[in-house]
Design an enzyme around this catalytic site. Sequence first.
Site, PDB file in Angstrom:
ATOM      1  N   ARG A  44     -13.672  19.371  26.593  1.00 40.68           N
ATOM      2  CA  ARG A  44     -15.073  18.346  25.411  1.00 40.68           C
ATOM      3  C   ARG A  44     -13.477  17.059  25.304  1.00 40.68           C
ATOM      4  NH1 ARG A  44     -13.118  18.411  20.069  1.00 40.68           N
ATOM      5  NH2 ARG A  44     -14.542  17.261  18.625  1.00 40.68           N
ATOM      6  N   SER A  95      -7.592  12.575  18.860  1.00 39.18           N
ATOM      7  CA  SER A  95      -5.950  11.628  19.094  1.00 39.18           C
ATOM      8  C   SER A  95      -4.632  12.419  18.677  1.00 39.18           C
ATOM      9  CB  SER A  95      -6.201  10.953  17.855  1.00 39.18           C
ATOM     10  OG  SER A  95      -5.416   9.316  18.330  1.00 39.18           O
ATOM     11  N   ILE A 122       2.620  15.190   1.825  1.00 38.43           N
ATOM     12  CA  ILE A 122       3.308  16.038   0.923  1.00 38.43           C
ATOM     13  C   ILE A 122       4.558  16.977   0.739  1.00 38.43           C
ATOM     14  CG2 ILE A 122       1.710  18.039   1.576  1.00 38.43           C
ATOM     15  CD1 ILE A 122       0.468  18.826  -1.041  1.00 38.43           C
ATOM     16  N   HIS A 152     -15.909  14.818  13.019  1.00 35.31           N
ATOM     17  CA  HIS A 152     -16.994  16.182  12.575  1.00 35.31           C
ATOM     18  C   HIS A 152     -17.562  15.808  11.774  1.00 35.31           C
ATOM     19  CE1 HIS A 152     -14.778  18.471  15.554  1.00 35.31           C
ATOM     20  NE2 HIS A 152     -14.082  17.726  15.060  1.00 35.31           N
ATOM     21  N   TYR A 167     -14.896  20.959   6.390  1.00 33.52           N
ATOM     22  CA  TYR A 167     -13.857  20.168   6.885  1.00 33.52           C
ATOM     23  C   TYR A 167     -14.819  18.645   7.386  1.00 33.52           C
ATOM     24  CZ  TYR A 167     -11.020  17.074   9.997  1.00 33.52           C
ATOM     25  OH  TYR A 167     -10.353  16.270  10.734  1.00 33.52           O
TER      26      TYR A 167
HETATM   27  P1  NAI Z   1      -1.938  16.400  10.357  1.00 27.05           P
HETATM   28  O1  NAI Z   1      -2.650  17.820   9.786  1.00 27.05           O
HETATM   29  O2  NAI Z   1      -0.932  15.817  11.125  1.00 27.05           O
HETATM   30  O3  NAI Z   1      -1.592  14.769   9.077  1.00 27.05           O
HETATM   31  C1  NAI Z   1      -1.796  15.637   7.618  1.00 27.05           C
HETATM   32  C2  NAI Z   1      -1.014  14.570   6.654  1.00 27.05           C
HETATM   33  O4  NAI Z   1      -1.391  14.918   5.759  1.00 27.05           O
HETATM   34  C3  NAI Z   1      -0.139  16.320   7.167  1.00 27.05           C
HETATM   35  O5  NAI Z   1       1.190  15.673   7.238  1.00 27.05           O
HETATM   36  C4  NAI Z   1      -0.526  16.943   5.942  1.00 27.05           C
HETATM   37  O6  NAI Z   1       1.125  17.103   5.063  1.00 27.05           O
HETATM   38  C5  NAI Z   1      -0.542  15.659   4.754  1.00 27.05           C
HETATM   39  N1  NAI Z   1      -0.901  15.810   3.608  1.00 27.05           N
HETATM   40  C6  NAI Z   1      -2.311  17.330   3.485  1.00 27.05           C
HETATM   41  N2  NAI Z   1      -2.993  17.972   2.396  1.00 27.05           N
HETATM   42  C7  NAI Z   1      -2.151  16.542   1.256  1.00 27.05           C
HETATM   43  C8  NAI Z   1      -1.943  16.724   0.307  1.00 27.05           C
HETATM   44  N3  NAI Z   1      -2.689  17.343  -0.476  1.00 27.05           N
HETATM   45  N4  NAI Z   1      -0.554  15.460  -0.283  1.00 27.05           N
HETATM   46  C9  NAI Z   1      -0.505  14.627   0.866  1.00 27.05           C
HETATM   47  N5  NAI Z   1      -0.341  14.841   2.026  1.00 27.05           N
HETATM   48  C10 NAI Z   1      -1.412  15.892   2.398  1.00 27.05           C
HETATM   49  O7  NAI Z   1      -3.112  14.561  11.082  1.00 27.05           O
HETATM   50  P2  NAI Z   1      -3.399  14.016  11.951  1.00 27.05           P
HETATM   51  O8  NAI Z   1      -4.235  14.625  13.209  1.00 27.05           O
HETATM   52  O9  NAI Z   1      -2.330  13.315  11.920  1.00 27.05           O
HETATM   53  O10 NAI Z   1      -4.961  13.514  11.359  1.00 27.05           O
HETATM   54  C11 NAI Z   1      -4.464  12.258  10.620  1.00 27.05           C
HETATM   55  C12 NAI Z   1      -5.430  12.276   9.558  1.00 27.05           C
HETATM   56  O11 NAI Z   1      -6.558  11.736  10.729  1.00 27.05           O
HETATM   57  C13 NAI Z   1      -5.953  13.511   9.059  1.00 27.05           C
HETATM   58  O12 NAI Z   1      -7.038  12.972   7.328  1.00 27.05           O
HETATM   59  C14 NAI Z   1      -7.657  13.740   9.722  1.00 27.05           C
HETATM   60  O13 NAI Z   1      -8.386  14.798   9.020  1.00 27.05           O
HETATM   61  C15 NAI Z   1      -7.975  12.963  10.327  1.00 27.05           C
HETATM   62  N6  NAI Z   1      -8.341  12.618  11.794  1.00 27.05           N
HETATM   63  C16 NAI Z   1      -7.665  13.015  12.856  1.00 27.05           C
HETATM   64  C17 NAI Z   1      -7.995  13.468  14.059  1.00 27.05           C
HETATM   65  C18 NAI Z   1      -6.954  14.427  15.204  1.00 27.05           C
HETATM   66  O14 NAI Z   1      -7.559  14.243  16.242  1.00 27.05           O
HETATM   67  N7  NAI Z   1      -5.915  14.127  14.716  1.00 27.05           N
HETATM   68  C19 NAI Z   1      -8.965  13.196  13.929  1.00 27.05           C
HETATM   69  C20 NAI Z   1     -10.188  13.048  13.292  1.00 27.05           C
HETATM   70  C21 NAI Z   1      -9.897  12.667  12.552  1.00 27.05           C
HETATM   71  C1  15L Z   2     -10.437  15.695  13.857  1.00 30.79           C
HETATM   72  O1  15L Z   2     -11.107  15.249  13.241  1.00 30.79           O
HETATM   73  C2  15L Z   2      -9.267  16.914  13.590  1.00 30.79           C
HETATM   74  O2  15L Z   2      -8.008  16.458  12.222  1.00 30.79           O
HETATM   75  C3  15L Z   2      -8.644  16.931  14.808  1.00 30.79           C
HETATM   76  O3  15L Z   2      -7.269  17.836  14.557  1.00 30.79           O
HETATM   77  C4  15L Z   2      -9.262  17.398  15.924  1.00 30.79           C
HETATM   78  O4  15L Z   2      -9.305  18.880  16.155  1.00 30.79           O
HETATM   79  C5  15L Z   2     -10.582  16.964  16.192  1.00 30.79           C
HETATM   80  O5  15L Z   2     -11.040  15.883  15.825  1.00 30.79           O
HETATM   81  C6  15L Z   2     -10.924  16.820  17.794  1.00 30.79           C
HETATM   82  O6  15L Z   2     -12.143  16.790  16.759  1.00 30.79           O
HETATM   83  O7  15L Z   2     -10.789  17.220  19.010  1.00 30.79           O
END
Ligand code: NAI
Ligand code: 15L
Length: 280
Positions: free
Chosen positions: A186, A178, A47, A125, A148
Amino acid sequence: MADTPPEQGSTGKPFHRLLLTGAAGNLGRQLRGALAAWADIVRVSDIASLGEVAVHEEASVVDLADEHAVHTLLEGVDAVIHLGGISVDAPFNDLLEANIRGLYNLYSVAQKQGVKRIVYASSNHAVGFHAVTSVVDIDAPLRPDSLYGVTKCFGESLSRYYFDRFGLETVCLRIGSSFEQPKNPRMLVTYLSYRDFIELVRCSLFTNRVGHAIVYGVSDNPRKWVDNTKVAFLGFRPQDSSAQFEHLFPITAPDSNLDDAAQRFQGGPFALARPMEPQR
Ligand code: NAI
Ligand code: 15L
């Protein structure tokens, strides 16, 4: 690992066209470069603005909650890596659009358009209300620690339904934390290095006949709350460990605050949050 992939690209690459949602985000930016070796064409979507677009890429700025736009987004796509959506706890209405409606749009259109496999970014989560004194495997009961986390449980159930009913395969990645490096004690337990994250996606895309699978995304950290034994067929073997970061969080005193839910539950601070009021 790595048997024959589900689709073959015309240049000998494993896939013809891969779709990466959430490509502008933290993990999307890490993965984007790696995908060039896996597909003739990588359709990157978010987005938010996608920055510079490489020759092998097609860029598509799309709100996943817009069903019509999702139809166009999925045209000609063999497999999807779905990272797009709200990645932290948020007001319900926001989660509803991005993580519930957006995910439903993705799956319903993917099924109609014959997409073979989705790698879905779930989260720790989804099970964050398990105690830090326990080790959970992939059959552990869902215990979301936040709204979430509830949306991630929805994603795991929706993808299960689309496999059982239509044969659309999914690997749900219960990603820990990540980031470049752990941000708190944690995360020494939940840390997933970017390199291991990319390897996890590779295993999830290229292993034959995954059906509907769930896998925990953590590196080979000294302490573990999760157990991937039952999903060894994916061949995911993390190379990194949070041990190199332990010096960042020295243990200075016995933990005197064990009543704090953020310390008792695997989801950490997410387990403390109250549902945010709907925004009208
Ligand atoms: P992030 O928040 O940096 O990236 C998510 C992306 O999704 C953003 O670029 C955002 O603009 C886009 N987005 C949000 N709403 C949208 C919509 N309605 N339509 C299209 N795009 C949309 O998160 P990150 O860290 O890159 O995580 C990626 C995925 O992995 C997420 O689904 C997150 O829940 C999941 N995740 C990430 C973790 C982490 O530690 N980085 C841990 C657990 C899960
Ligand atoms: C998630 O699901 C989130 O996307 C990330 O931002 C962190 O908060 C991660 O979990 C975490 O548990 O550290």
